[in-house]
Design an enzyme around this catalytic site. Structure first.
Site, PDB file in Angstrom:
ATOM      1  N   ASP A   1      52.284 -22.462  -7.117  1.00  0.00           N
ATOM      2  CA  ASP A   1      51.984 -22.844  -5.729  1.00  0.00           C
ATOM      3  C   ASP A   1      52.402 -24.260  -5.306  1.00  0.00           C
ATOM      4  OD1 ASP A   1      50.435 -20.731  -6.601  1.00  0.00           O
ATOM      5  OD2 ASP A   1      48.534 -21.589  -5.978  1.00  0.00           O
TER       6      ASP A   1
ATOM      7  N   GLU B   1      43.332 -16.233  -2.055  1.00  0.00           N
ATOM      8  CA  GLU B   1      43.655 -17.543  -2.610  1.00  0.00           C
ATOM      9  C   GLU B   1      44.351 -18.390  -1.538  1.00  0.00           C
ATOM     10  OE1 GLU B   1      44.366 -16.566  -7.289  1.00  0.00           O
ATOM     11  OE2 GLU B   1      46.125 -16.287  -6.046  1.00  0.00           O
TER      12      GLU B   1
HETATM   13  C1  FRU Z   1      47.629 -18.892  -6.782  1.00  0.00           C
HETATM   14  C2  FRU Z   1      46.727 -19.456  -7.860  1.00  0.00           C
HETATM   15  C3  FRU Z   1      45.637 -20.316  -7.237  1.00  0.00           C
HETATM   16  C4  FRU Z   1      45.284 -21.241  -8.348  1.00  0.00           C
HETATM   17  C5  FRU Z   1      46.611 -21.488  -9.004  1.00  0.00           C
HETATM   18  C6  FRU Z   1      46.553 -21.709 -10.478  1.00  0.00           C
HETATM   19  O1  FRU Z   1      48.894 -18.576  -7.206  1.00  0.00           O
HETATM   20  O2  FRU Z   1      46.186 -18.416  -8.620  1.00  0.00           O
HETATM   21  O3  FRU Z   1      44.543 -19.573  -6.740  1.00  0.00           O
HETATM   22  O4  FRU Z   1      44.693 -22.426  -7.884  1.00  0.00           O
HETATM   23  O5  FRU Z   1      47.416 -20.352  -8.725  1.00  0.00           O
HETATM   24  O6  FRU Z   1      47.801 -22.055 -10.999  1.00  0.00           O
END
Ligand code: FRU
Length: 483
Positions: free
Chosen positions: A22, A198
């Site tokens: 992300d 998310e």
């Molecule tokens: C989304 C996610 C988020 C988390 C991160 C961990 O892709 O699962 O919810 O903070 O990646 O790398």
């Protein structure tokens, strides 16, 4: 030359090496666009999650910086956002030198607990220090993450949106100082709930075509359960009064992007001129760790400028375009066509298009039941960007796009409902060495897919089935590398 591997994106950010997911902490400050990102400093799959860092003056040319917030013995540093604390409300800087503050999810390694924590920078984002009073928000949950914080001027306080992932809820909090947070309200479940929620985002935009009208947009990323399988982003329009988000009525989920490779998309804080700019991770949790790139994995989607457009039923539709700065990479057009009828079949337009280019096209089906463009074609490979009249659908077919064998989830046709505009399919396509991003109907329908074609698949063609197609207008701009 660096950044020149066969699949290395030329106009998209990717880390020189190792795993990325992300985008985090998108903040424009002092003339610089900061891009932090979920990063594994020690490997090419997910792990050791830390905030990597890159900076850009223009959203096109990026420079990778040292890791900003590394994981430590106790915690991994999950997704979150960053703000410029202009008035030093946090006291983490001084009035004369106010800090940048990152708000991230600290995932406790020993227990899996997800709590919200702060780090701050007083040197413009280069180095970061964890706040001694961490965590600042802990409700005892293992599924409580990805805080998006922004300054809400009407109520003169910070607002945070974050995901209660397993409950399909976005929870809103407010704070005077980024350290103490008060629960305001919850939104959801709503829309698509086929996976965990998310990486939310919340912002206000004017509605083009409706003078004086403004709507709030709530972005909620979802994994799995997306329209192309696996990860995707959805959005809600509505109103936010500083406490509660109230969604406009909608019949079905609204997707930010109908392709397989646009996840965790969130927007910049403090972008100049009221611009609202989104960056998404151009990958998918279904197969993300298996894509055939080395020594890095994952690129970011090209930054997109967001807007709202008034729709016939009084609703507001999100529209997206690559940021205008992309044009600085355009070379002289390699091809321009106006008003040419093309019979059924595949017609090559360019044998050797650059590996990175932009196409704008207006295609009028003229007897064809399916028609469109073939990019990165040659040696039996091709990626089709087409329109299916019977289904009323835009589609990207990557079943023969190149290397598709690394995951059974990869080769597929991805579709999006789309009405032609006065009988015309209006496309803008950004092709890079390992991706296609399709913006149809002036950005109202987007479709982003990774592809891994061979070096000989350099052709560009049109195709038409069961009849012909009229190319009303078509321009191809080869793009310079941003590296
Ligand atoms: C989304 C996610 C988020 C988390 C991160 C961990 O892709 O699962 O919810 O903070 O990646 O790398």
């Amino acid at each position: 030359r660096a950044y020149d591997e066969p699949y290395r994106p030329q106009v998209h950010f990717s880390p020189a090496r190792n795993w990325m997911n992300d985008p985090n902490g998108l903040l424009h400050h002092d003339g610089t666009y900061h891009l932090f990102f979920q990063y594994n400093p020690a490997g090419n799959t997910w792990g050791n999650m830390s905030w990597g860092h890159a900076t850009s003056p223009d959203l096109v040319h990026w420079e990778e910086r040292p890791v900003a917030i590394p994981h430590d013995e106790e915690e991994m540093v999950f997704s979150g956002s960053a703000v410029f604390d202009r008035d030093n409300t946090s006291g983490l800087g001084t009035a004369a030198a106010p800090p940048l503050v990152a708000v991230y999810t600290s995932m406790v390694k020993a227990t899996g607990r997800q709590r919200q924590s702060l780090a701050f920078s007083t040197d413009g984002g280069e180095t970061w220090t964890r706040y001694a009073g961490n965590p600042v928000l802990d409700i005892g949950s293992d599924n409580f993450r990805d805080p998006k914080v922004f300054w809400h001027a009407p109520t003169d306080r910070w607002v945070m949106a974050l995901a209660l992932s397993a409950e399909h809820r976005i929870r809103f909090y407010a704070s005077p100082d980024l350290k103490t947070w008060t629960h305001l309200s919850d939104f959801g479940p709503a829309g698509a709930t086929g996976g965990v929620w998310e990486c939310p985002d919340l912002f206000e935009l004017p509605v083009a075509g409706a003078p004086g009208r403004r709507r709030w947009v709530l972005i909620v990323n979802l994994n799995p359960g997306g329209p192309a399988g696996g990860s995707a982003g959805q959005y809600f329009t509505g109103d936010f009064d500083g406490t509660t988000f109230t969604a406009d009525p909608q019949d079905a989920p609204r997707w930010l992007d109908h392709g397989a490779d646009a996840y965790a998309g969130v927007t910049y804080n403090d972008a100049p001129d009221g611009r609202r700019i989104l960056i998404a991770w151009m990958n998918n949790w279904l197969y993300g760790e298996k894509i055939p790139t080395d020594p890095w994995r994952s690129a970011m989607g090209f930054p997109r400028e967001l807007g709202l457009r008034a729709a016939a039923d009084d609703s507001a539709v999100l529209v997206q375009q690559p940021v205008a700065e992309l044009a600085t990479l355009r070379r002289r057009p390699a091809l321009r066509i106006a008003g040419r009828r093309i019979p059924a079949g595949t017609s090559r337009l360019l044998r050797d298009a650059a590996l990175t280019y932009e196409v704008e096209a207006e295609l009028r089906p003229d007897g064809a039941q399916r028609c469109g463009l073939e990019v990165r074609s040659g040696g039996g490979q091709r990626t089709r960007i087409g329109y299916d009249l019977a289904g009323g659908e835009l589609y990207v077919d990557r079943t023969a796009s190149g290397d598709v064998g690394f995951s059974a989830d990869f080769p597929a046709v991805h579709r999006a409902p789309l009405a032609l505009t006065d009988g015309v399919l209006k496309l803008r396509v950004l092709v890079d060495r390992s991706s296609v991003e399709v913006f149809a109907a002036d950005g109202a329908v987007c479709l982003t897919d990774q592809i891994f074609p061979g070096p000989d698949a350099t052709g560009l063609a049109t195709f038409a089935e069961e009849g012909g197609v009229r190319v009303e207008r078509l321009t191809v701009w080869p793009l310079r590398s941003a590296w």
